[in-house]
Design a protein around this motif. Structure first.
Motif, mmCIF file in Angstrom:
data_model
loop_
_atom_site.group_PDB
_atom_site.id
_atom_site.type_symbol
_atom_site.label_atom_id
_atom_site.label_comp_id
_atom_site.label_asym_id
_atom_site.label_seq_id
_atom_site.Cartn_x
_atom_site.Cartn_y
_atom_site.Cartn_z
ATOM 1 N N LEU A 123 63.700 50.188 43.340
ATOM 2 C CA LEU A 123 64.940 50.435 42.707
ATOM 3 C C LEU A 123 65.343 51.632 42.336
ATOM 4 O O LEU A 123 66.248 52.096 41.655
ATOM 5 C CB LEU A 123 64.868 49.476 41.245
ATOM 6 N N GLU A 124 64.549 52.766 43.163
ATOM 7 C CA GLU A 124 64.995 54.130 43.002
ATOM 8 C C GLU A 124 65.773 54.729 44.288
ATOM 9 O O GLU A 124 66.597 55.548 44.514
ATOM 10 C CB GLU A 124 63.807 55.264 42.899
ATOM 11 N N ARG A 125 65.887 53.661 45.341
ATOM 12 C CA ARG A 125 66.850 53.822 46.372
ATOM 13 C C ARG A 125 68.292 53.623 46.072
ATOM 14 O O ARG A 125 68.262 52.645 45.303
ATOM 15 C CB ARG A 125 66.071 52.513 47.330
ATOM 16 N N ILE A 148 61.173 54.630 38.408
ATOM 17 C CA ILE A 148 60.226 53.560 38.213
ATOM 18 C C ILE A 148 59.000 54.052 37.554
ATOM 19 O O ILE A 148 58.796 55.180 37.525
ATOM 20 C CB ILE A 148 59.752 53.151 39.438
ATOM 21 N N VAL A 149 58.608 53.199 36.413
ATOM 22 C CA VAL A 149 57.265 53.797 35.661
ATOM 23 C C VAL A 149 56.181 53.700 36.497
ATOM 24 O O VAL A 149 55.741 52.591 37.212
ATOM 25 C CB VAL A 149 57.099 52.782 34.436
ATOM 26 N N ARG A 150 55.581 54.930 36.483
ATOM 27 C CA ARG A 150 54.583 55.316 37.560
ATOM 28 C C ARG A 150 53.042 55.369 36.876
ATOM 29 O O ARG A 150 52.272 55.892 37.410
ATOM 30 C CB ARG A 150 54.669 56.413 38.721
ATOM 31 N N CYS A 168 61.717 47.682 50.085
ATOM 32 C CA CYS A 168 60.663 48.724 50.003
ATOM 33 C C CYS A 168 59.736 49.074 51.049
ATOM 34 O O CYS A 168 59.320 48.036 51.726
ATOM 35 C CB CYS A 168 59.826 48.240 48.820
ATOM 36 N N SER A 169 59.992 50.177 51.567
ATOM 37 C CA SER A 169 59.156 50.629 52.667
ATOM 38 C C SER A 169 57.607 50.808 52.478
ATOM 39 O O SER A 169 57.512 50.801 51.180
ATOM 40 C CB SER A 169 59.539 52.278 53.411
ATOM 41 N N ALA A 170 56.867 50.604 53.419
ATOM 42 C CA ALA A 170 55.439 50.428 53.289
ATOM 43 C C ALA A 170 54.949 51.569 52.730
ATOM 44 O O ALA A 170 54.055 51.391 51.887
ATOM 45 C CB ALA A 170 54.805 50.214 54.849
ATOM 46 N N GLY A 171 55.172 52.830 53.248
ATOM 47 C CA GLY A 171 54.965 54.186 52.612
ATOM 48 C C GLY A 171 55.247 54.196 50.915
ATOM 49 O O GLY A 171 54.384 54.502 50.221
ATOM 50 N N ARG A 172 56.463 53.589 50.431
ATOM 51 C CA ARG A 172 56.771 53.749 49.011
ATOM 52 C C ARG A 172 55.784 52.577 48.346
ATOM 53 O O ARG A 172 55.374 53.016 47.261
ATOM 54 C CB ARG A 172 58.109 53.342 48.782
ATOM 55 N N ALA A 173 55.464 51.512 48.956
ATOM 56 C CA ALA A 173 54.833 50.527 48.464
ATOM 57 C C ALA A 173 53.285 51.211 48.321
ATOM 58 O O ALA A 173 52.522 50.824 47.163
ATOM 59 C CB ALA A 173 54.639 49.145 49.290
#
Length: 195
Positions: A102-104, A117-119, A137-142
């Motif tokens: 949801l930052e996209r 997104i809380v990280r 969500c891309s695999a890299g972002r996940a």
């Protein structure tokens, strides 16, 4: 004799935006295993604070420790709730499936109020399951979210958004991942309200 699990865990299902439909693994788990879906007040216009308050109510209402089984935006809910709740010790573990990014820009406009997104690292064990072709969500972002949250990452391959369209059926492999979290030794610090 295995004495790792001292009491049974209630499973709280945390759907994402627009809830989980009839063919979704969360809905199937609810029917098969008696898991409890956390019903939100508004599935169409999700407000992060409202959703966190609802999760807090459900965690406190559970008779003992809980496992969280989250999908899509439900994963972001777990992170946001855990960063503010004083009752995270009640959570034995969290299965985080196909987090939505949801930052996209496109998703941020469609579902405002959830970025950034809380990280923060999660205070309980977690497993994040991602796909190589998730449209949200891309695999890299996940993988990055898994690292930030301190979660083990499981690559499910090309399974889309890991939802009803992914052809998972009852998804016993996912249930096995949840069972692993249930069997994990709980953290030494205990919530005083849990006894």
């Amino acid at each position: 004799m295995n004495d790792v699990i001292t009491s049974p865990c209630a499973v709280l299902l945390l759907p994402g935006w627009q809830n989980s439909g009839p063919g979704h693994w969360q809905t199937r788990w609810e029917a098969l295993h008696g898991d409890h879906r956390v019903e939100q007040h508004d599935w169409q216009r999700p407000l992060r604070g409202d959703w966190c308050a609802r999760l807090e109510e459900e965690v406190l209402a559970a008779p003992g420790p809980v496992l969280l089984a989250a999908h899509s935006m439900g994963c972001l809910l777990v992170a946001a709730w855990a960063a503010h709740s004083r009752h995270t010790a009640r959570v034995r573990g969290a299965l985080l499936v196909a987090p939505g990014d949801l930052e996209r820009d496109d998703l941020r406009q469609q579902i405002p109020g959830w970025a950034p997104i809380v990280r923060q690292r999660l205070p309980f064990p977690a497993t994040l399951v991602g796909a190589t072709d998730d449209p949200y969500c891309s695999a890299g972002r996940a993988r990055g979210l898994a690292a930030d949250w301190g979660a083990r990452f499981v690559d499910l391959g090309a399974r889309g958004h890991i939802n009803a369209d992914s052809g998972l059926g009852d998804w016993p492999e996912g249930r096995a991942l949840l069972d692993e979290l249930a069997a994990a030794r709980p953290a030494p610090a205990a919530d005083p309200l849990s006894s």
